[in-house]
Write an enzyme that holds these catalytic residues in place. Structure first.
Site, PDB file in Angstrom:
ATOM      1  N   ASP A 211       0.787  -1.311   0.101  1.00 29.05           N
ATOM      2  CA  ASP A 211      -0.187   0.030  -0.237  1.00 29.05           C
ATOM      3  C   ASP A 211       0.851   1.257  -0.009  1.00 29.05           C
ATOM      4  O   ASP A 211       1.409   1.466   1.091  1.00 29.05           O
ATOM      5  CB  ASP A 211      -0.999  -0.234   1.205  1.00 29.05           C
ATOM      6  CG  ASP A 211      -1.981  -1.004   1.112  1.00 29.05           C
ATOM      7  OD1 ASP A 211      -1.854  -2.073   0.631  1.00 29.05           O
ATOM      8  OD2 ASP A 211      -3.047  -0.984   1.679  1.00 29.05           O
ATOM      9  N   LYS A 274      -6.843   3.405  -3.554  1.00 24.57           N
ATOM     10  CA  LYS A 274      -7.550   3.377  -2.287  1.00 24.57           C
ATOM     11  C   LYS A 274      -7.586   4.785  -1.835  1.00 24.57           C
ATOM     12  O   LYS A 274      -6.767   5.946  -2.050  1.00 24.57           O
ATOM     13  CB  LYS A 274      -6.287   2.829  -1.124  1.00 24.57           C
ATOM     14  CG  LYS A 274      -6.535   2.627   0.193  1.00 24.57           C
ATOM     15  CD  LYS A 274      -5.403   1.972   0.754  1.00 24.57           C
ATOM     16  CE  LYS A 274      -5.370   2.179   2.271  1.00 24.57           C
ATOM     17  NZ  LYS A 274      -4.298   1.499   3.031  1.00 24.57           N
ATOM     18  N   LYS A 310     -10.342   0.186  -2.546  1.00 23.53           N
ATOM     19  CA  LYS A 310     -10.223   0.030  -1.178  1.00 23.53           C
ATOM     20  C   LYS A 310     -10.418   1.402  -0.250  1.00 23.53           C
ATOM     21  O   LYS A 310      -9.733   2.251  -0.430  1.00 23.53           O
ATOM     22  CB  LYS A 310      -8.793  -0.600  -0.703  1.00 23.53           C
ATOM     23  CG  LYS A 310      -8.569  -0.732   0.579  1.00 23.53           C
ATOM     24  CD  LYS A 310      -7.117  -1.359   1.047  1.00 23.53           C
ATOM     25  CE  LYS A 310      -6.907  -1.196   2.517  1.00 23.53           C
ATOM     26  NZ  LYS A 310      -5.756  -1.869   2.694  1.00 23.53           N
TER      27      LYS A 310
END
Length: 374
Positions: A211, A274, A310
């Site tokens: 991430d 995300k 996400k």
């Protein structure tokens, strides 16, 4: 292709999400095996696979980088009033109840990136978190739901680089991947070379998902080529590990910036986009989600490639998780309810889902502290 409004495209699912009569059985089957839509093999395993051979959950074809082309996003406009009307209808449209609701919540568990990103994290806390990821719901509740013989675990465990090796060891043989936050999380203001080294170090330790945080300055000053180059470098450094691009939407100021940053990161090869680090003042919201999902839909229409989504930060209740699931299904379709294309970054959500499942079984709510997460 650009968007001048947020109007539902033809062919998108319009009806309320109706669960089949055997909702729990269907959810069980979905949690046990990938759908037929997601059976394409991934790239050949690399050092990550050798370090953590059980954690290879991704079966769908990966996104591939496209040449930089500002024409894909230069003229993007957001119809704010239309977007606000769309998300305002969401709570009223959600009509998933009883067994159907339990089935959707069990599916949501498989999409959680169970997370600990605190300054006081320890190796023992990470091991406890991993144990909860392996057994996210009490066995007696699973038995009462007809799930006793089914494998159920979270989508991943997400930790700082320091604890990647600890998590990989704790999850050995479970099939649960380890995600590492990287690139100077959460601010992303360390030198670019150090960001790449951090990614490479996490992959060596066994992380199969990375991430990353983008440099917000590139978005706020309109330096889209720099953002593209940065994301491309992150994807290259990660190798076969899947990359989730954290946009930190609460710091991008406008929905138009969110839309453009989403498109540029996907163009550069991000496997997921995300919302947030969870450390910003404003994190995931339905409005930001709608914009990002529309960009994913545009990107798929242009390239034929699917990119995951996400939300992270503030997704702490089962009701909120259901709202996100409904929005995913209505905007992108059934495939985006699977962990290949949908993750929820959360630390306390799992406890509330377990409480809701216990209420479904017993008719009573238990105390929150009876459902620890690590």
């Amino acid at each position: 292709m650009t968007s001048t409004s947020l109007v539902r495209a033809s062919g998108t699912v319009r009806s309320r999400p109706a669960a089949p009569a055997t909702a729990l059985a269907a959810a069980a089957a979905a949690a046990k095996a990938p759908t037929a839509e997601a059976t394409a093999p991934t790239a050949q395993p690399d050092a990550t696979a050798q370090r953590n051979p059980a954690a290879q959950p991704h079966t769908a074809a990966r996104n591939t980088a496209q040449p930089f082309d500002s024409g894909w996003f230069d003229n993007i406009r957001i119809n704010l009033s239309a977007a606000e009307r769309r998300v305002a209808t969401l709570p009223g449209r959600r009509s998933v109840k009883k067994d159907a609701q339990a089935g959707w919540l069990l599916k949501a568990i498989t999409c959680i990136d169970l997370t600990t990103l605190n300054g006081d994290d320890t190796a023992e806390r990470v091991r406890r978190l991993c144990a909860k990821a392996v057994t996210p719901v009490r066995p007696d509740l699973l038995a009462a739901l007809g799930f006793a013989d089914r494998a159920l675990h979270t989508g991943a465990v997400c930790v700082y680089h320091r604890f990647v090796a600890t998590a990989v060891d704790a999850l050995a043989g479970t099939g649960i991947p380890v995600a590492a936050v990287s690139t100077g999380f959460p601010a992303g203001l360390i030198p670019h070379e150090l960001k790449l080294k951090e990614i490479e170090a996490s992959v060596r330790d066994g992380a199969s998902e990375i991430d990353i945080v983008i440099t917000r300055e590139h978005v706020l000053t309109g330096q889209w080529q720099k953002l593209y180059d940065e994301m491309r470098d992150f994807r290259h450094a990660a190798g076969n590990a899947h990359v989730k691009a954290i946009l930190a939407t609460g710091e991008l100021k406008t929905l138009r910036n969110v839309a453009k940053a989403s498109m540029v990161c996907m163009m550069a090869g991000a496997d997921f986009i995300k919302t947030s680090t969870g450390k910003e003042g404003v994190n995931a919201t339905p409005l930001v989600t709608l914009v990002m999902l529309r960009m994913i839909r545009q990107y798929e229409a242009r390239t034929g490639l699917r990119v995951g989504y996400k939300p992270a930060g503030g997704v702490s209740t089962a009701k909120t998780a259901l709202d996100y699931q409904v929005l995913m299904k209505e905007e992108l379709g059934r495939a985006w309810l699977e962990p290949d294309l949908f993750r929820i970054g959360a630390s306390t959500l799992l406890a509330d889902i377990e409480r809701q499942l216990e209420h479904h079984v017993t008719g009573r709510y238990s105390a929150f502290n009876r459902h620890p997460i690590g």
